[in-house]
Design a protein around this motif. Structure first.
Motif, PDB file in Angstrom:
ATOM      1  N   PRO A 100       0.815  -1.228   0.000  1.00  0.00           N
ATOM      2  CA  PRO A 100       0.000   0.000   0.000  1.00  0.00           C
ATOM      3  C   PRO A 100       0.846   1.273   0.000  1.00  0.00           C
ATOM      4  CG  PRO A 100      -0.847  -1.582   1.591  1.00  0.00           C
ATOM      5  CD  PRO A 100       0.462  -2.122   1.116  1.00  0.00           C
ATOM      6  N   LEU A 101       2.026   1.213   0.626  1.00  0.00           N
ATOM      7  CA  LEU A 101       2.871   2.408   0.683  1.00  0.00           C
ATOM      8  C   LEU A 101       3.309   2.868  -0.708  1.00  0.00           C
ATOM      9  CD1 LEU A 101       5.176   1.732   3.780  1.00  0.00           C
ATOM     10  CD2 LEU A 101       3.441   3.509   3.546  1.00  0.00           C
ATOM     11  N   LEU A 102       3.426   1.940  -1.652  1.00  0.00           N
ATOM     12  CA  LEU A 102       3.813   2.317  -3.008  1.00  0.00           C
ATOM     13  C   LEU A 102       2.747   3.213  -3.634  1.00  0.00           C
ATOM     14  CD1 LEU A 102       5.645   2.085  -5.494  1.00  0.00           C
ATOM     15  CD2 LEU A 102       4.352   0.039  -6.143  1.00  0.00           C
ATOM     16  N   TRP A 103       1.492   2.872  -3.440  1.00  0.00           N
ATOM     17  CA  TRP A 103       0.401   3.643  -4.030  1.00  0.00           C
ATOM     18  C   TRP A 103       0.200   4.963  -3.292  1.00  0.00           C
ATOM     19  CZ3 TRP A 103      -0.366   1.853  -8.573  1.00  0.00           C
ATOM     20  CH2 TRP A 103      -0.106   0.503  -8.807  1.00  0.00           C
ATOM     21  N   VAL A 104       0.436   4.963  -1.982  1.00  0.00           N
ATOM     22  CA  VAL A 104       0.405   6.225  -1.239  1.00  0.00           C
ATOM     23  C   VAL A 104       1.495   7.145  -1.765  1.00  0.00           C
ATOM     24  CG1 VAL A 104       0.787   7.296   1.016  1.00  0.00           C
ATOM     25  CG2 VAL A 104      -0.574   5.201   0.849  1.00  0.00           C
ATOM     26  N   LEU A 105       2.672   6.580  -2.006  1.00  0.00           N
ATOM     27  CA  LEU A 105       3.803   7.335  -2.526  1.00  0.00           C
ATOM     28  C   LEU A 105       3.471   7.961  -3.880  1.00  0.00           C
ATOM     29  CD1 LEU A 105       7.469   6.056  -2.507  1.00  0.00           C
ATOM     30  CD2 LEU A 105       6.504   7.075  -4.550  1.00  0.00           C
ATOM     31  N   CYS A 106       2.858   7.195  -4.763  1.00  0.00           N
ATOM     32  CA  CYS A 106       2.534   7.690  -6.113  1.00  0.00           C
ATOM     33  C   CYS A 106       1.504   8.812  -6.062  1.00  0.00           C
ATOM     34  CB  CYS A 106       2.032   6.545  -6.974  1.00  0.00           C
ATOM     35  SG  CYS A 106       3.279   5.294  -7.361  1.00  0.00           S
ATOM     36  N   VAL A 107       0.440   8.616  -5.274  1.00  0.00           N
ATOM     37  CA  VAL A 107      -0.596   9.647  -5.161  1.00  0.00           C
ATOM     38  C   VAL A 107      -0.013  10.913  -4.537  1.00  0.00           C
ATOM     39  CG1 VAL A 107      -2.789  10.258  -4.089  1.00  0.00           C
ATOM     40  CG2 VAL A 107      -2.466   7.969  -5.031  1.00  0.00           C
ATOM     41  N   ALA A 108       0.820  10.731  -3.504  1.00  0.00           N
ATOM     42  CA  ALA A 108       1.438  11.884  -2.853  1.00  0.00           C
ATOM     43  C   ALA A 108       2.324  12.650  -3.823  1.00  0.00           C
ATOM     44  CB  ALA A 108       2.256  11.415  -1.648  1.00  0.00           C
ATOM     45  N   GLY A 109       3.042  11.942  -4.686  1.00  0.00           N
ATOM     46  CA  GLY A 109       3.886  12.597  -5.675  1.00  0.00           C
ATOM     47  C   GLY A 109       3.086  13.439  -6.653  1.00  0.00           C
ATOM     48  N   VAL A 110       1.934  12.910  -7.080  1.00  0.00           N
ATOM     49  CA  VAL A 110       1.071  13.650  -8.015  1.00  0.00           C
ATOM     50  C   VAL A 110       0.512  14.901  -7.356  1.00  0.00           C
ATOM     51  CG1 VAL A 110      -1.085  13.553  -9.315  1.00  0.00           C
ATOM     52  CG2 VAL A 110       0.487  11.609  -9.373  1.00  0.00           C
ATOM     53  N   VAL A 111       0.039  14.767  -6.115  1.00  0.00           N
ATOM     54  CA  VAL A 111      -0.525  15.909  -5.396  1.00  0.00           C
ATOM     55  C   VAL A 111       0.547  16.965  -5.150  1.00  0.00           C
ATOM     56  CG1 VAL A 111      -1.563  16.658  -3.211  1.00  0.00           C
ATOM     57  CG2 VAL A 111      -2.359  14.564  -4.314  1.00  0.00           C
ATOM     58  N   ALA A 112       1.752  16.534  -4.769  1.00  0.00           N
ATOM     59  CA  ALA A 112       2.849  17.484  -4.542  1.00  0.00           C
ATOM     60  C   ALA A 112       3.189  18.228  -5.828  1.00  0.00           C
ATOM     61  CB  ALA A 112       4.065  16.743  -4.010  1.00  0.00           C
ATOM     62  N   MET A 113       3.256  17.499  -6.943  1.00  0.00           N
ATOM     63  CA  MET A 113       3.596  18.109  -8.229  1.00  0.00           C
ATOM     64  C   MET A 113       2.539  19.122  -8.652  1.00  0.00           C
ATOM     65  SD  MET A 113       3.596  16.296 -11.954  1.00  0.00           S
ATOM     66  CE  MET A 113       1.800  16.118 -11.765  1.00  0.00           C
ATOM     67  N   ALA A 114       1.259  18.730  -8.563  1.00  0.00           N
ATOM     68  CA  ALA A 114       0.174  19.617  -8.987  1.00  0.00           C
ATOM     69  C   ALA A 114       0.097  20.849  -8.092  1.00  0.00           C
ATOM     70  CB  ALA A 114      -1.148  18.851  -8.959  1.00  0.00           C
ATOM     71  N   SER A 115       0.281  20.672  -6.801  1.00  0.00           N
ATOM     72  CA  SER A 115       0.198  21.793  -5.861  1.00  0.00           C
ATOM     73  C   SER A 115       1.345  22.771  -6.070  1.00  0.00           C
ATOM     74  CB  SER A 115       0.208  21.274  -4.422  1.00  0.00           C
ATOM     75  OG  SER A 115      -0.863  20.386  -4.188  1.00  0.00           O
ATOM     76  N   TYR A 116       2.552  22.246  -6.239  1.00  0.00           N
ATOM     77  CA  TYR A 116       3.720  23.099  -6.419  1.00  0.00           C
ATOM     78  C   TYR A 116       3.633  23.870  -7.739  1.00  0.00           C
ATOM     79  CZ  TYR A 116       8.633  24.488  -6.785  1.00  0.00           C
ATOM     80  OH  TYR A 116       9.784  25.202  -6.916  1.00  0.00           O
ATOM     81  N   THR A 117       3.165  23.197  -8.783  1.00  0.00           N
ATOM     82  CA  THR A 117       3.004  23.866 -10.076  1.00  0.00           C
ATOM     83  C   THR A 117       2.006  25.002  -9.982  1.00  0.00           C
ATOM     84  OG1 THR A 117       3.489  21.802 -11.247  1.00  0.00           O
ATOM     85  CG2 THR A 117       2.379  23.524 -12.489  1.00  0.00           C
ATOM     86  N   ARG A 118       0.904  24.756  -9.285  1.00  0.00           N
ATOM     87  CA  ARG A 118      -0.121  25.787  -9.106  1.00  0.00           C
ATOM     88  C   ARG A 118       0.428  26.961  -8.299  1.00  0.00           C
ATOM     89  NH1 ARG A 118      -4.300  27.569 -12.008  1.00  0.00           N
ATOM     90  NH2 ARG A 118      -6.109  28.155 -10.752  1.00  0.00           N
ATOM     91  N   ALA A 119       1.246  26.659  -7.293  1.00  0.00           N
ATOM     92  CA  ALA A 119       1.856  27.719  -6.493  1.00  0.00           C
ATOM     93  C   ALA A 119       2.771  28.592  -7.344  1.00  0.00           C
ATOM     94  CB  ALA A 119       2.632  27.110  -5.323  1.00  0.00           C
ATOM     95  N   LEU A 120       3.485  27.975  -8.295  1.00  0.00           N
ATOM     96  CA  LEU A 120       4.395  28.722  -9.162  1.00  0.00           C
ATOM     97  C   LEU A 120       3.655  29.631 -10.133  1.00  0.00           C
ATOM     98  CD1 LEU A 120       7.078  26.031 -10.106  1.00  0.00           C
ATOM     99  CD2 LEU A 120       7.244  27.843  -8.400  1.00  0.00           C
ATOM    100  N   GLU A 121       2.403  29.315 -10.434  1.00  0.00           N
ATOM    101  CA  GLU A 121       1.633  30.123 -11.385  1.00  0.00           C
ATOM    102  C   GLU A 121       1.356  31.516 -10.838  1.00  0.00           C
ATOM    103  OE1 GLU A 121      -1.887  28.302 -12.981  1.00  0.00           O
ATOM    104  OE2 GLU A 121      -0.978  26.320 -12.973  1.00  0.00           O
ATOM    105  N   HIS A 122       1.156  31.621  -9.523  1.00  0.00           N
ATOM    106  CA  HIS A 122       0.730  32.892  -8.945  1.00  0.00           C
ATOM    107  C   HIS A 122       1.651  33.409  -7.842  1.00  0.00           C
ATOM    108  CE1 HIS A 122      -2.963  32.270 -11.175  1.00  0.00           C
ATOM    109  NE2 HIS A 122      -3.145  31.115 -10.566  1.00  0.00           N
ATOM    110  N   GLY A 123       2.663  32.648  -7.475  1.00  0.00           N
ATOM    111  CA  GLY A 123       3.549  33.082  -6.405  1.00  0.00           C
ATOM    112  C   GLY A 123       4.984  33.192  -6.861  1.00  0.00           C
ATOM    113  N   SER A 124       5.807  33.848  -6.050  1.00  0.00           N
ATOM    114  CA  SER A 124       7.233  33.975  -6.332  1.00  0.00           C
ATOM    115  C   SER A 124       7.898  32.609  -6.263  1.00  0.00           C
ATOM    116  CB  SER A 124       7.871  34.913  -5.308  1.00  0.00           C
ATOM    117  OG  SER A 124       9.271  34.814  -5.340  1.00  0.00           O
ATOM    118  N   VAL A 125       8.710  32.302  -7.255  1.00  0.00           N
ATOM    119  CA  VAL A 125       9.359  30.992  -7.311  1.00  0.00           C
ATOM    120  C   VAL A 125      10.229  30.764  -6.070  1.00  0.00           C
ATOM    121  CG1 VAL A 125      10.930  29.517  -8.610  1.00  0.00           C
ATOM    122  CG2 VAL A 125       9.371  31.044  -9.816  1.00  0.00           C
ATOM    123  N   GLY A 126      10.999  31.788  -5.703  1.00  0.00           N
ATOM    124  CA  GLY A 126      11.886  31.654  -4.563  1.00  0.00           C
ATOM    125  C   GLY A 126      11.135  31.422  -3.266  1.00  0.00           C
ATOM    126  N   ALA A 127      10.136  32.253  -2.995  1.00  0.00           N
ATOM    127  CA  ALA A 127       9.384  32.134  -1.750  1.00  0.00           C
ATOM    128  C   ALA A 127       8.634  30.815  -1.676  1.00  0.00           C
ATOM    129  CB  ALA A 127       8.405  33.304  -1.623  1.00  0.00           C
TER     130      ALA A 127
END
Length: 282
Positions: free
Chosen positions: A181-208
């Motif tokens: 189960p940890l493998l699938w938790v890892l994969c879902v967490a990676g997708v959520v982290a990627m999507a969230s970080y990308t969205r943050a970069l759209e409207h926020g300072s890259v450095g901050a």
């Protein structure tokens, strides 16, 4: 242990390079269109390489060590910004990078081998429940312009991914690995982290946004690794390691606040200045 240090370094370089590519792509498009940008896809490919490298590193090193070394990717981001966008690096930026490098060297020297103890039985269900909450939060916040919240969400998801990777057992057959189960938790967490970080970069300072993301993904899994998984330092190096981690995180925040850490905004500012000068000339 050397294998772990090398793969963690590879992950850091790839993550830092990917951040620049993804930041540029996030400014050229918005929403789901970002994911079709060639630069973003290139950055995503580098993220994939970094992710695999970090998984290998976690088989040899403790969570705190791997996550702290990966935090050095911010140096790669700043240096690439200077090369690609001709951003200016002030004295404080060089001092911050020097402090971060020194901290990472001490962390590498103080690191111990990953303990042989397995993950607690409750780790998978607890991380699965946390991941469900983070996924719901992503769905609720995605259409809103809340870059700080999205960066925090990305850091939490990356923390879950790191903990799941640390608890994953890779010694069995492919089928046995896929059934964890940890493998699938890892994969879902990676997708959520990627999507969230990308969205943050759209409207926020890259450095901050990167600073917030980095601090969370180092501290939370690092502390959890010590409390739940038995991660430790080399005997006699405990104080040095925690001082180095604190200095490294401070350097990350300091570095992220410098103009060179925000390559897209720097490039846009330079372009605007050129247009103003051209307008005055006419």
């Amino acid at each position: 242990m050397v294998t772990g240090l090398i793969t963690a370094l590879i992950a850091s370089i790839c993550y830092g390079s990917a951040s620049v590519l993804e930041a540029v792509a996030a400014r050229r498009a918005e929403g789901l269109k970002v994911f079709t940008q060639p630069l973003y896809l290139m950055g995503l490919g580098l993220d994939g390489v970094a992710w695999v490298a970090s998984l290998v590193a976690l088989q040899f090193l403790t969570l705190f060590t791997v996550q702290a070394l990966i935090a050095g990717s911010l140096i790669v981001t700043v240096l690439l910004a200077k090369m690609v966008f001709s951003t200016r690096l002030g004295t404080s930026t060089w001092w911050a990078m020097g402090l971060l490098v020194a901290g990472l060297v001490v962390i590498a020297l103080a690191t111990g081998e990953q303990p042989a103890t397995g993950a607690p039985r409750l780790l998978a269900p607890v991380l699965g429940a946390v991941m469900l909450l983070l996924t719901v939060a992503l769905l609720v916040l995605y259409r809103r312009r809340v870059p700080l919240a999205m960066s925090i969400l990305a850091g939490l998801a990356a923390s879950v991914s790191a903990l799941a990777a640390r608890g994953l057992e890779l010694g069995g057959s492919l089928w046995q690995i896929l059934m964890q189960p940890l493998l699938w938790v890892l994969c879902v967490a990676g997708v959520v982290a990627m999507a969230s970080y990308t969205r943050a970069l759209e409207h926020g300072s890259v450095g901050a946004m990167t600073a917030v993301f980095t601090v969370i993904e180092v501290v939370i899994p690092g502390v959890a690794g010590m409390l739940l998984l038995g991660d430790a330092s080399r005997p006699g190096w405990e104080v040095a390691k925690f001082v180095a981690i604190a200095l490294s995180l401070l350097a990350c925040v300091w570095l992220a606040k410098q103009p060179g850490a925000d390559p897209v905004h720097e490039a846009q500012s330079t372009h605007e200045d050129e247009e103003k000068m051209a307008g005055r000339g006419t």
